[in-house]
Structures are given as C-alpha cells and as structure tokens.
Motif scaffolding. Sequence first.
Motif, PDB file in Angstrom:
ATOM      1  N   GLY A 164      -5.501  13.792  59.863  1.00  0.00           N
ATOM      2  CA  GLY A 164      -4.516  12.712  59.975  1.00  0.00           C
ATOM      3  C   GLY A 164      -4.903  11.496  59.153  1.00  0.00           C
ATOM      4  N   VAL A 165      -3.893  10.646  58.949  1.00  0.00           N
ATOM      5  CA  VAL A 165      -4.097   9.429  58.155  1.00  0.00           C
ATOM      6  C   VAL A 165      -4.724   8.358  59.053  1.00  0.00           C
ATOM      7  CG1 VAL A 165      -2.934   7.665  56.768  1.00  0.00           C
ATOM      8  CG2 VAL A 165      -2.010  10.001  56.852  1.00  0.00           C
ATOM      9  N   GLY A 185      -0.505  20.644  57.051  1.00  0.00           N
ATOM     10  CA  GLY A 185       0.768  20.422  56.371  1.00  0.00           C
ATOM     11  C   GLY A 185       1.387  21.684  55.813  1.00  0.00           C
ATOM     12  N   ARG A 187       6.764  19.244  62.197  1.00  0.00           N
ATOM     13  CA  ARG A 187       7.798  18.510  61.450  1.00  0.00           C
ATOM     14  C   ARG A 187       8.499  17.482  62.332  1.00  0.00           C
ATOM     15  NH1 ARG A 187      13.108  19.696  60.978  1.00  0.00           N
ATOM     16  NH2 ARG A 187      12.935  21.810  61.772  1.00  0.00           N
ATOM     17  N   GLN A 189      13.652  10.934  56.690  1.00  0.00           N
ATOM     18  CA  GLN A 189      12.813  11.803  55.852  1.00  0.00           C
ATOM     19  C   GLN A 189      12.039  12.790  56.724  1.00  0.00           C
ATOM     20  OE1 GLN A 189      12.276  11.261  52.338  1.00  0.00           O
ATOM     21  NE2 GLN A 189      13.992   9.822  52.551  1.00  0.00           N
ATOM     22  N   THR A 190      11.851  14.009  56.222  1.00  0.00           N
ATOM     23  CA  THR A 190      11.004  14.968  56.934  1.00  0.00           C
ATOM     24  C   THR A 190       9.545  14.628  56.671  1.00  0.00           C
ATOM     25  OG1 THR A 190      12.641  16.704  56.815  1.00  0.00           O
ATOM     26  CG2 THR A 190      10.358  17.409  57.083  1.00  0.00           C
ATOM     27  N   GLN A 191       8.794  14.533  57.753  1.00  0.00           N
ATOM     28  CA  GLN A 191       7.361  14.234  57.649  1.00  0.00           C
ATOM     29  C   GLN A 191       6.601  15.269  58.474  1.00  0.00           C
ATOM     30  OE1 GLN A 191       6.053  10.537  56.500  1.00  0.00           O
ATOM     31  NE2 GLN A 191       7.689  11.307  55.211  1.00  0.00           N
ATOM     32  N   CYS A 221       0.797  16.007  61.117  1.00  0.00           N
ATOM     33  CA  CYS A 221      -0.640  16.262  60.935  1.00  0.00           C
ATOM     34  C   CYS A 221      -1.192  15.629  59.661  1.00  0.00           C
ATOM     35  CB  CYS A 221      -0.923  17.762  60.954  1.00  0.00           C
ATOM     36  SG  CYS A 221      -0.152  18.682  59.613  1.00  0.00           S
ATOM     37  N   VAL A 222      -0.381  15.570  58.618  1.00  0.00           N
ATOM     38  CA  VAL A 222      -0.900  15.014  57.358  1.00  0.00           C
ATOM     39  C   VAL A 222      -0.266  13.681  56.969  1.00  0.00           C
ATOM     40  CG1 VAL A 222      -1.751  17.151  56.301  1.00  0.00           C
ATOM     41  CG2 VAL A 222       0.658  16.540  56.046  1.00  0.00           C
ATOM     42  N   ASP A 223       0.952  13.408  57.437  1.00  0.00           N
ATOM     43  CA  ASP A 223       1.594  12.116  57.145  1.00  0.00           C
ATOM     44  C   ASP A 223       1.377  11.147  58.301  1.00  0.00           C
ATOM     45  OD1 ASP A 223       2.746  13.122  54.740  1.00  0.00           O
ATOM     46  OD2 ASP A 223       4.277  14.118  55.951  1.00  0.00           O
ATOM     47  N   GLY A 224       0.988  11.633  59.447  1.00  0.00           N
ATOM     48  CA  GLY A 224       0.802  10.836  60.668  1.00  0.00           C
ATOM     49  C   GLY A 224      -0.624  10.942  61.143  1.00  0.00           C
ATOM     50  N   PHE A 250       3.466   6.662  63.168  1.00  0.00           N
ATOM     51  CA  PHE A 250       4.714   6.402  62.453  1.00  0.00           C
ATOM     52  C   PHE A 250       5.379   5.163  63.044  1.00  0.00           C
ATOM     53  CE2 PHE A 250       4.157  11.018  61.967  1.00  0.00           C
ATOM     54  CZ  PHE A 250       4.313  11.150  60.591  1.00  0.00           C
TER      55      PHE A 250
END
Length: 284
Positions: free
Chosen positions: A90-91, A220, A226, A232-234, A237-240, A243
């Motif tokens: 995660g980020v 991801g 998802r 937007q689709t995020q 696991c990899v963008d979050g 949010f």
Amino acid sequence: MFEIVRKQEVAPNVHETVLRAPAIAKKARPGQFVIVMVDEKSERVPYTLCDWDRQAGTITLVVQEVGQSSRKLVLLQAGDEVAHLVGPLGVPLEIERFGTVALAAGCYGLGAVLGIARAMKAAGNRVVTVVEADSHYLHYFRAELQAASDEMIQTTIDGSNGTKGHALDVIKRKLAGGEQLDRVIAVGCLFMMMLAGEATKPFGVKTLVALNPIMLDGTGMCGACRVSVGGQTQFACVDGPFFDAHEVDWEEIRDRRVAYSDEEIQAVARSAPVERRRGHGCVP
Ligand SMILES: Cc1cc2nc3c(=O)[nH]c(=O)nc-3n(C[C@H](O)[C@H](O)[C@H](O)COP(=O)(O)OP(=O)(O)OC[C@H]3O[C@@H](n4cnc5c(N)ncnc54)[C@H](O)[C@@H]3O)c2cc1C
Ligand code: FES
C-alpha cells in the motif's frame, strides 16, 4: 515462516500480535499493511501495520476476530509461526505538517491509527484522536494513544466511558463549534468511514479513509480490491488503502465486500474449536 513473538487479547476478540519480520519492519511506514497466510492453505488476509520496531525486527498487528481466517490467526500463540507474510504493501500515508489532524478510530482502527498518530505528532501536527467502541471494555491501547496524541477523546455507544455516541459525533461537534481541523483520517468499519465523509464534507475538510475491500494478491493484478473513487477505478492494495472519503463510491464497495458472505459464514463452522482459546488472558 514468521514467528509470533508476543500475543495478547487487548479487548474481547481483539488481539495484539507481534511478529518477527525484520525486512518488513525495516521498510514499514504509517498507513501500510501486510498480507498474512496462517498456513499453506489459508486465505490471504490484509492487516494494518500498527507499529514496528526496526531494531528488534518486529511488526505489530491488531487482529479482530470476525471469521475463519482471523480466528485461525488469533488461535496461534507466542512461539507459533505463520506461513507467509507479505509487505509492507500500500501507499504510505502522506505525513506533513498540516496543522490539526483529527483521527477517528473504531474496531481494529484503534490499533491501526497508532503509528499514524505518532508520525503526525512527530511531523509537528496537533493530533486529536477520537476512539469509539460500543462499551468501555472494548477500548484498548488507551495509554499508547494518549501518549501519541495532544488530545484523546473516548466515546462509547452505551455511555459507559467518555462521551456517549460515535467518534464522528465528536468531530462534527468540533467542526460545528468552529474548531479548525486541517485533516481528518478515519479507520474503522465501512459505515463509520462513510459517515466520516458525510460529517466533514459540508466543512470542506480533507478526509481520508482506509478502505478495506476483499483483497487477494495485494499487487494490483487480480482486481479483487477494485473500488471507484472520483469516478475512476482504483485498486485499494496499490493505489490505497487511503482514499478521499468525499470521492468514494460507498454503495459499490459495500456490495462488493459482501459478495462471499454466505461462503464465509459456512467456513466458520469448519474452523478450529473454541476450546483452544483457553489461556488467552484479556487485558483490562
Ligand atoms: C488494507 C486492509 C487493512 C486491514 N487491517 C485490518 C487490521 O489491522 N485488523 C483487522 O482485524 N482487520 C483488518 N482488515 C480487515 C480484515 O482483512 C478482514 O476482517 C478479514 O478479511 C476477515 O477475514 P475472516 O475470514 O476472519 O472473516 P470473514 O469470514 O471474511 O468475515 C466474517 C464476517 O465478518 C465480516 N467482516 C469481514 N471483514 C470485516 C471488516 N473489515 N470489518 C467488519 N466486519 C468484517 C464479514 O462481513 C463476515 O460477516 C483490513 C482490511 C484491509 C483491506
Ligand atoms: S488485491 Fe488484487 S488487485 Fe488488489
């Protein structure tokens, strides 16, 4: 294999679990998580990195027992091992001097916000932590959260400790009373995080929530986590996992999270017998 070096039940069904994982401890940053497989055939389950000790090479997770996989994990004791541990994933959360940062936490979130509170305070923020629980005996990490915060408020739904009501009631009252909050971060059940967005939106306070959709690979690739954010689709696991609460499609995430509820309920009946829990002490 990853050894459990310490484990204690800090509230009913909530277990602080310290694991030896030097490579993860070295890189861990606030807001990140790991994926645990208890044994070779277990589900892959995400847990937040609550704390880590780079020197000792350990990480701390707070595990709430809700179904078969979390039960499998909490039945392990110090000295036992888990088969796989992947992370940190995660980020990392953006840690800056924002001013006043309010943390709202419920369930496993009381543990999950600990590392965030410490980091936000170290960055020069005034940290206000508001923790919620149904009743007083479900509050845990009190001393740790108090030490990591400039102000700590406990709320209980039954009014048995602190302020009666939810964490978000306190945040809402603060904002309505004109208190400046520069950022709100909420970690807890989905409903509580959705309410965080609703509470702060009229005041235009940036609000981050740690989404907890079903995850599989954590890279991801599989698409299981998802979510739709701002149209937007995020992939959480990899963008979050964090949010903007004002942008999340809450209905979609709620529907996707219950997709396997029937199978999960059946799985509980097949998990280890509860007698194995004897000897777990609950810390008052
Ligand atoms: C990035 C991320 C970080 C997480 N961090 C933590 C953490 O630090 N500690 C922790 O305990 N959990 C955390 N979770 C949630 C945890 O992964 C789930 O609770 C786990 O999948 C439960 O697995 P299970 O098989 O035991 O329960 P399941 O069989 O999957 O679920 C059993 C029952 O519990 C309900 N349930 C499932 N997940 C949750 C949930 N998150 N909240 C409330 N009810 C739920 C289900 O609807 C079902 O009725 C995190 C999730 C994500 C995505
Ligand atoms: S868990 Fe597979 S894409 Fe996120």
